[in-house]
Design a protein around this motif. Structure first.
Motif, PDB file in Angstrom:
ATOM      1  N   LYS A   9      15.962 -11.452   8.527  1.00  0.00           N
ATOM      2  CA  LYS A   9      14.884 -10.859   7.728  1.00  0.00           C
ATOM      3  C   LYS A   9      13.878 -10.236   8.693  1.00  0.00           C
ATOM      4  O   LYS A   9      13.664 -10.763   9.776  1.00  0.00           O
ATOM      5  N   PRO A  10      13.267  -9.123   8.284  1.00  0.00           N
ATOM      6  CA  PRO A  10      12.287  -8.497   9.173  1.00  0.00           C
ATOM      7  C   PRO A  10      11.015  -9.336   9.288  1.00  0.00           C
ATOM      8  O   PRO A  10      10.690 -10.110   8.399  1.00  0.00           O
ATOM      9  N   ARG A  11      10.308  -9.157  10.395  1.00  0.00           N
ATOM     10  CA  ARG A  11       8.992  -9.776  10.534  1.00  0.00           C
ATOM     11  C   ARG A  11       8.010  -9.008   9.658  1.00  0.00           C
ATOM     12  O   ARG A  11       8.239  -7.848   9.347  1.00  0.00           O
ATOM     13  N   TYR A  12       6.905  -9.654   9.303  1.00  0.00           N
ATOM     14  CA  TYR A  12       5.944  -8.977   8.446  1.00  0.00           C
ATOM     15  C   TYR A  12       4.548  -9.527   8.688  1.00  0.00           C
ATOM     16  O   TYR A  12       4.382 -10.655   9.158  1.00  0.00           O
ATOM     17  N   VAL A  13       3.544  -8.705   8.372  1.00  0.00           N
ATOM     18  CA  VAL A  13       2.148  -9.129   8.345  1.00  0.00           C
ATOM     19  C   VAL A  13       1.606  -8.647   7.015  1.00  0.00           C
ATOM     20  O   VAL A  13       1.518  -7.440   6.779  1.00  0.00           O
ATOM     21  N   ASN A  14       1.297  -9.575   6.133  1.00  0.00           N
ATOM     22  CA  ASN A  14       0.807  -9.225   4.800  1.00  0.00           C
ATOM     23  C   ASN A  14      -0.613  -9.729   4.615  1.00  0.00           C
ATOM     24  O   ASN A  14      -0.953 -10.809   5.091  1.00  0.00           O
ATOM     25  N   ARG A  15      -1.412  -8.919   3.921  1.00  0.00           N
ATOM     26  CA  ARG A  15      -2.776  -9.342   3.614  1.00  0.00           C
ATOM     27  C   ARG A  15      -3.003  -9.234   2.116  1.00  0.00           C
ATOM     28  O   ARG A  15      -2.561  -8.279   1.491  1.00  0.00           O
ATOM     29  N   ILE A  16      -3.725 -10.197   1.590  1.00  0.00           N
ATOM     30  CA  ILE A  16      -4.096 -10.175   0.175  1.00  0.00           C
ATOM     31  C   ILE A  16      -5.595  -9.918   0.102  1.00  0.00           C
ATOM     32  O   ILE A  16      -6.376 -10.593   0.778  1.00  0.00           O
ATOM     33  N   LYS A  17      -5.971  -8.909  -0.693  1.00  0.00           N
ATOM     34  CA  LYS A  17      -7.389  -8.592  -0.868  1.00  0.00           C
ATOM     35  C   LYS A  17      -7.878  -9.303  -2.131  1.00  0.00           C
ATOM     36  O   LYS A  17      -7.296  -9.133  -3.196  1.00  0.00           O
ATOM     37  N   THR A  18      -8.909 -10.118  -1.969  1.00  0.00           N
ATOM     38  CA  THR A  18      -9.451 -10.823  -3.133  1.00  0.00           C
ATOM     39  C   THR A  18     -10.919 -10.457  -3.313  1.00  0.00           C
ATOM     40  O   THR A  18     -11.575  -9.968  -2.386  1.00  0.00           O
ATOM     41  N   GLY A  19     -11.414 -10.673  -4.493  1.00  0.00           N
ATOM     42  CA  GLY A  19     -12.816 -10.381  -4.767  1.00  0.00           C
ATOM     43  C   GLY A  19     -13.196 -10.876  -6.147  1.00  0.00           C
ATOM     44  O   GLY A  19     -12.408 -11.524  -6.833  1.00  0.00           O
ATOM     45  N   TYR A  20     -14.408 -10.562  -6.538  1.00  0.00           N
ATOM     46  CA  TYR A  20     -14.913 -10.993  -7.844  1.00  0.00           C
ATOM     47  C   TYR A  20     -14.826  -9.835  -8.822  1.00  0.00           C
ATOM     48  O   TYR A  20     -15.095  -8.695  -8.477  1.00  0.00           O
ATOM     49  N   GLU A  21     -14.466 -10.164 -10.034  1.00  0.00           N
ATOM     50  CA  GLU A  21     -14.443  -9.160 -11.095  1.00  0.00           C
ATOM     51  C   GLU A  21     -15.668  -9.389 -11.961  1.00  0.00           C
ATOM     52  O   GLU A  21     -15.801 -10.429 -12.604  1.00  0.00           O
ATOM     53  N   TRP A  22     -16.577  -8.403 -11.967  1.00  0.00           N
ATOM     54  CA  TRP A  22     -17.805  -8.569 -12.743  1.00  0.00           C
ATOM     55  C   TRP A  22     -17.655  -7.913 -14.114  1.00  0.00           C
ATOM     56  O   TRP A  22     -18.356  -6.976 -14.443  1.00  0.00           O
ATOM     57  N   ASN A  23     -16.703  -8.415 -14.891  1.00  0.00           N
ATOM     58  CA  ASN A  23     -16.560  -7.929 -16.269  1.00  0.00           C
ATOM     59  C   ASN A  23     -17.639  -8.579 -17.140  1.00  0.00           C
ATOM     60  O   ASN A  23     -18.416  -9.403 -16.679  1.00  0.00           O
TER      61      ASN A  23
END
Length: 118
Positions: A9-23
């Protein structure tokens, strides 16, 4: 044997962007001091294929339903060829933007597949 050609399997660098939803709901029930739970707002996948035998073929990706959890989708990166195998990740099942102005990026350059979306 030549370990560069060993299937893997290939190597990988993954990032998850999180934040607040001001609904409306969150504005009513939360404040800046007591914020709502963070939600996933985007992903950045960087998948590395340095030893690809045929560099004229780019990796692709597809989304598959996650059978055991409807809140998630499987994103599967399909290998362009040896020595790499396909690789898959679970992501939040929601509508993702595909406009470049919205931060969407899908490029295969210098043996790295970059897939970014918000």
């Amino acid at each position: 044997g030549d370990s560069k050609l060993a299937p893997r399997k290939p190597r990988y660098v993954n990032r998850i962007k999180t934040g607040y939803e001001w609904n409306k709901y969150n504005q009513t029930h939360y404040s800046v001091d007591e914020p709502p739970p963070k939600t996933v707002q985007g992903y950045k996948f960087n998948i590395f294929y340095p030893d690809l035998l045929d560099t004229s073929v780019a990796p692709t990706y597809k989304l598959q339903r996650c059978r055991d959890d409807p809140d998630f989708t499987i994103i599967k990166f399909i290998s362009p060829g040896p020595p790499y195998a396909d690789i898959a990740f679970k992501i939040v099942n929601q509508e993702w933007e595909h406009g470049q102005r919205r931060g969407f990026r899908c490029a295969f350059e210098r043996s790295v597949l970059q897939l970014h979306f918000n």
